[in-house]
Design a protein around this motif. Sequence first.
Motif, short mmCIF file in Angstrom:
data_model
loop_
_atom_site.label_atom_id
_atom_site.label_comp_id
_atom_site.label_asym_id
_atom_site.label_seq_id
_atom_site.Cartn_x
_atom_site.Cartn_y
_atom_site.Cartn_z
N LEU A 175 0.81 -1.22 0.00
CA LEU A 175 0.00 0.00 0.00
C LEU A 175 0.85 1.27 0.00
O LEU A 175 0.33 2.39 -0.01
N GLN A 195 0.08 4.22 -2.44
CA GLN A 195 -1.09 5.03 -2.08
C GLN A 195 -0.81 5.90 -0.85
O GLN A 195 -1.29 7.03 -0.77
N ILE A 196 -0.05 5.38 0.13
CA ILE A 196 0.23 6.16 1.34
C ILE A 196 1.12 7.36 0.99
O ILE A 196 0.85 8.49 1.42
N SER A 250 -5.29 17.03 12.65
CA SER A 250 -6.18 15.87 12.81
C SER A 250 -6.40 15.53 14.28
O SER A 250 -7.36 14.83 14.61
N ALA A 256 -7.37 11.05 -3.89
CA ALA A 256 -6.20 10.28 -3.45
C ALA A 256 -6.17 10.10 -1.95
O ALA A 256 -5.26 9.46 -1.42
N ILE A 293 -6.14 11.50 2.18
CA ILE A 293 -5.18 12.31 2.95
C ILE A 293 -4.63 11.43 4.07
O ILE A 293 -5.41 10.83 4.81
N VAL A 294 -3.30 11.33 4.19
CA VAL A 294 -2.69 10.64 5.32
C VAL A 294 -2.08 11.69 6.25
O VAL A 294 -1.13 12.37 5.87
N PRO A 295 -2.66 11.84 7.45
CA PRO A 295 -2.24 12.92 8.36
C PRO A 295 -1.03 12.53 9.20
O PRO A 295 -1.12 12.35 10.41
N ALA A 296 0.13 12.43 8.57
CA ALA A 296 1.38 12.08 9.25
C ALA A 296 2.53 12.65 8.45
O ALA A 296 2.46 12.73 7.21
N THR A 304 -5.33 7.84 13.62
CA THR A 304 -5.67 8.54 12.37
C THR A 304 -4.87 7.98 11.19
O THR A 304 -5.38 7.93 10.07
N PHE A 305 -3.63 7.53 11.45
CA PHE A 305 -2.84 6.96 10.35
C PHE A 305 -3.46 5.65 9.86
O PHE A 305 -3.65 5.46 8.65
N ASN A 314 -6.51 4.62 10.26
CA ASN A 314 -7.81 4.93 9.66
C ASN A 314 -7.65 5.40 8.22
O ASN A 314 -8.37 4.96 7.32
N ALA A 315 -6.69 6.27 8.01
CA ALA A 315 -6.46 6.79 6.66
C ALA A 315 -5.97 5.68 5.74
O ALA A 315 -6.42 5.57 4.59
N ALA A 316 -5.05 4.85 6.24
CA ALA A 316 -4.52 3.76 5.41
C ALA A 316 -5.64 2.79 5.03
O ALA A 316 -5.70 2.30 3.90
N LEU A 368 -7.49 3.76 2.06
CA LEU A 368 -6.74 3.68 0.80
C LEU A 368 -6.67 2.26 0.25
O LEU A 368 -6.39 2.06 -0.93
N ASN A 369 -6.87 1.26 1.10
CA ASN A 369 -6.74 -0.14 0.68
C ASN A 369 -8.08 -0.64 0.17
O ASN A 369 -9.06 -0.63 0.92
N ILE A 394 -8.70 -2.45 5.96
CA ILE A 394 -7.75 -2.97 6.94
C ILE A 394 -8.51 -3.21 8.24
O ILE A 394 -9.19 -2.30 8.72
#
Lengths: 140, 140, 140, 140
Positions: free
Chosen positions: A51, A54-55, A77, A93, A95-98, D82-83, D85-87, D90-91, D95
Motif C-alpha cells: 500500500l 497510495q500512502i 487531525s 487520493a 489524505i494521510v495525516p502524518a 488517524t494513520f 484509519n487513513a490507510a 486507501l486499501n 484494513i
Amino acid sequence: MTSITLAQAQTIVAGTLKEGRALSLKPLSVVVLDAGGHMIAFAREDGSSNLRPQIATAKASGALALGVSSRVIGEMSIERPTFINAAAGLNPAGIVPAAGGVLVRDASGTIVGAVGVTGDTSDNDEAAALAGINAAGLAA
Amino acid sequence: MTSITLAQAQTIVAGTLKEGRALSLKPLSVVVLDAGGHMIAFAREDGSSNLRPQIATAKASGALALGVSSRVIGEMSIERPTFINAAAGLNPAGIVPAAGGVLVRDASGTIVGAVGVTGDTSDNDEAAALAGINAAGLAA
Amino acid sequence: MTSITLAQAQTIVAGTLKEGRALSLKPLSVVVLDAGGHMIAFAREDGSSNLRPQIATAKASGALALGVSSRVIGEMSIERPTFINAAAGLNPAGIVPAAGGVLVRDASGTIVGAVGVTGDTSDNDEAAALAGINAAGLAA
Amino acid sequence: MTSITLAQAQTIVAGTLKEGRALSLKPLSVVVLDAGGHMIAFAREDGSSNLRPQIATAKASGALALGVSSRVIGEMSIERPTFINAAAGLNPAGIVPAAGGVLVRDASGTIVGAVGVTGDTSDNDEAAALAGINAAGLAA
C-alpha cells in the motif's frame, strides 16, 4: 519556474532514496506530484509493502489539498479530527495525516508540487523527503 | 527471479522513454507494476497530461487482472464489450482496453509484473514498452 | 435444506476443478455463495489471473441479484444494456453478464446459493460449474 | 518457492479449521491471499456470519498492505489511530486492525502471501491461522 520537471522529480526521488540508505531506514516509497496533484515520478524500494504507493501519494496529495505539510495535517487531525476526516473523503487520493508529505516551492515561494515518503517512522520519512528536495536545489 | 526489482523497473522506465525520444513520440507516461498490480516505478514526461498516470496504470493493471496484454483486452472489448466493461468496474485500478499494457515474464514464463505506457498512439505506446522491457533483459 | 453447507460447497469446488482438468480448460477460479450472496468457499488454480476472484463472484452474485443465471443476464445485457449496467452499479459485488454464474436449488426448487466460474470461455466456465453442482448432488 | 500454490492454500485452510475444531472455537472463516493480496482459497464454516469473508480478507490484506501482522496493526491503531484509519481508506479491501492476519514467508524470508482468520477472539483467530500455516510447512 512554474512546475517540477521529470528530470528534477527523478533527482528528488534519487536523493530521497540515497538519504534513506545513508540513514539505514526501512525500505522507502517516494512520490513526486506536480502542483495539480498529478504524479510525475515514483519509486518503491524492494521490500516496501503493497500500500506504500497510495500512502506516499496521500501524504503529498493531502499537503497540496490543504496547502500545508502532512506534518501540520497530522497536528490538525488531533485538534479537528472530524474536519480532516471529512476532507480526506473529498480528496480522490485521500489524505494521510502524518509527516512525510512536503510541499515544494520555487524561488518566489510559489508551490510547484509535493513530495510524499513512507516506509519508516514519519519523522524519518520527512527527513528523507527534505534531503531529496534539497538534492534537486528546490525549497521545502 | 521472482519479482521485478526497483533497479530493473527503473531500467524499464529509462528504456521506454529512450525509445519514445528515438521515435519522436509525444510525451509518454510509463509505469511498472509487480505481479500483484502494485506500483514499483513511474515517470511522466514533461507535457504528458494529467490523467496519464491512471491510464498507464489501468493498462498494466488490466493486463494482470485478466492475464493477457491490454492489446488483447482491446480486441476482447470489441467482441464482448459488456464483459470487459463489467470487469473494468471490478478492478480498483480500472482497465483500459488499448495496446500499451504488456505482461512481463521471467525465464520460466511466470508473470512477474506488467508495464503500462500512454501518450502516443496505442501501437507506439506498446512499441516503447517492449523496448523498455528488452532494455532490462526481460521478456514480454 | 435451506442453505449450502461448507462441506457441500467444497465438494462443488472440487467437482468444478476436476471437470476443468478433465476438459483441459485454462486455469479456473470458482466461488460458492449462499442464498444471501455471501461467500462460503473459493479456490483459484495456479496461473489464474488476479481479478478472477471478483469476476467469479460477480457472476454468482449477479445471478442471485436478479434471480436468473449469468447466461440469461448476458442475453438481457444485449437487449437492455442500460438496465443491466444500472443494476451492476447497485450490487456491491457487481454483475458480470456472461455464462458461468449458476443458481443452485434444493429438492423443492428453492434457491440456496450460486456458483461462479471464470478462466476459460463462458460456455466452458458454465459447464464446469454444472459438473461441480452435480458432484454435490444438488440441482442447477 | 515464490508463491503459495492452491494445494498449499487448501492445506492452510484445512489446518486452520482443524485447529478451530480442536480448540472448540466458534465457527471460523479463513482466507489465503497471494503476496499481491489476491485470494487463492477461502472457507466459511457453517454458522459463521455474513461479513466474515470481508473481515478475514481485510485482516490479511491489511498485513500485506503495511508489511506487518494485523496484530501489530492493532497496536499501531491505538498509538496512531488517524494513520491506520487513513490507510484503511486507501486499501481497496480495507484494513481490520486486530490479530488474525498473519504474513506467510518462504525459506528466504520473502513474503509470499497472508492468511486471515475471523470468528472467535482475535487471539484464537491468530492461533488457528498459525496452526494452518504450520500444517502447510510454511513460516509465519
